[in-house]
Scaffold this motif. Structure first.
Motif, mmCIF file in Angstrom:
data_model
loop_
_atom_site.group_PDB
_atom_site.id
_atom_site.type_symbol
_atom_site.label_atom_id
_atom_site.label_comp_id
_atom_site.label_asym_id
_atom_site.label_seq_id
_atom_site.Cartn_x
_atom_site.Cartn_y
_atom_site.Cartn_z
ATOM 1 N N TYR A 1 -4.847 8.517 -1.372
ATOM 2 C CA TYR A 1 -3.951 8.778 -2.498
ATOM 3 C C TYR A 1 -3.064 9.972 -2.179
ATOM 4 N N ARG A 2 -1.786 9.815 -2.476
ATOM 5 C CA ARG A 2 -0.844 10.931 -2.431
ATOM 6 C C ARG A 2 0.222 10.675 -3.479
ATOM 7 N N LYS A 3 0.446 11.662 -4.342
ATOM 8 C CA LYS A 3 1.437 11.537 -5.399
ATOM 9 C C LYS A 3 2.819 11.422 -4.776
ATOM 10 N N ALA A 4 3.594 10.458 -5.234
ATOM 11 C CA ALA A 4 4.954 10.254 -4.732
ATOM 12 C C ALA A 4 5.890 11.292 -5.341
ATOM 13 N N LEU A 5 6.915 11.648 -4.583
ATOM 14 C CA LEU A 5 7.909 12.593 -5.095
ATOM 15 C C LEU A 5 8.670 11.985 -6.265
ATOM 16 N N SER B 1 4.618 1.377 -7.348
ATOM 17 C CA SER B 1 3.417 2.192 -7.442
ATOM 18 C C SER B 1 2.216 1.388 -7.915
ATOM 19 N N ASN B 2 1.104 1.520 -7.210
ATOM 20 C CA ASN B 2 -0.125 0.846 -7.624
ATOM 21 C C ASN B 2 -0.741 1.509 -8.844
ATOM 22 N N ASP C 1 3.004 6.876 5.919
ATOM 23 C CA ASP C 1 3.814 7.759 5.091
ATOM 24 C C ASP C 1 4.694 6.955 4.139
ATOM 25 N N ARG C 2 5.325 5.899 4.648
ATOM 26 C CA ARG C 2 6.179 5.061 3.812
ATOM 27 C C ARG C 2 5.357 4.381 2.716
ATOM 28 N N ALA C 3 4.189 3.853 3.094
ATOM 29 C CA ALA C 3 3.341 3.168 2.123
ATOM 30 C C ALA C 3 2.837 4.123 1.038
ATOM 31 N N LYS D 1 -4.829 1.242 0.926
ATOM 32 C CA LYS D 1 -6.003 1.032 1.765
ATOM 33 C C LYS D 1 -5.528 0.951 3.210
ATOM 34 N N VAL D 2 -6.317 1.547 4.114
ATOM 35 C CA VAL D 2 -6.043 1.487 5.545
ATOM 36 C C VAL D 2 -7.318 1.020 6.234
ATOM 37 N N ARG D 3 -7.186 0.014 7.116
ATOM 38 C CA ARG D 3 -8.335 -0.489 7.867
ATOM 39 C C ARG D 3 -8.337 0.148 9.251
ATOM 40 N N PHE D 4 -9.465 0.741 9.608
ATOM 41 C CA PHE D 4 -9.667 1.358 10.913
ATOM 42 C C PHE D 4 -10.577 0.432 11.726
ATOM 43 N N SER D 5 -9.988 -0.377 12.598
ATOM 44 C CA SER D 5 -10.746 -1.353 13.388
ATOM 45 C C SER D 5 -11.291 -0.710 14.655
#
Length: 100
Positions: free
Chosen positions: A85-89, A96-97, A38-40, A48-52
């Protein structure tokens, strides 16, 4: 909040150069992991999130569950890595990337 194909293509191009900011392993989606995602997302908008996790079925279920809980869009999944992707408030141009 569905993304168009043009937006997805643009976000995939940006996401190609990104490194995973969160890694999810055997413990799954803990409260700490969800807080960090959520913070990221709020800071960077595109992460990107890695699911190991070895089992493909479990991994795809976790990716879908993460998207649902975090209210974000899945831009792309390749192997064990998902691009969200989620638009920041209040987007911060320095973090921001999408705005750099």
């Amino acid at each position: 909040m569905s993304l168009s194909n043009v937006q997805k293509k643009q976000y995939r191009l940006i996401g190609h150069a990104l490194n995973p900011v969160v890694m999810i392993a055997g413990n799954g989606l803990t409260e700490a992991v969800l807080t960090e995602i959520d913070r990221a997302l709020e800071d960077h908008e595109l992460i990107k999130v890695r699911f190991s996790i070895m089992d493909r079925e479990v991994r795809s279920d976790l990716i879908a569950e993460t998207s649902k809980i975090m209210k974000c869009e899945i831009v792309q999944t390749i192997g064990k890595v998902a691009l969200f992707y989620r638009k920041a408030l209040e987007p911060n141009p320095k973090l921001s990337n999408l705005l750099r």
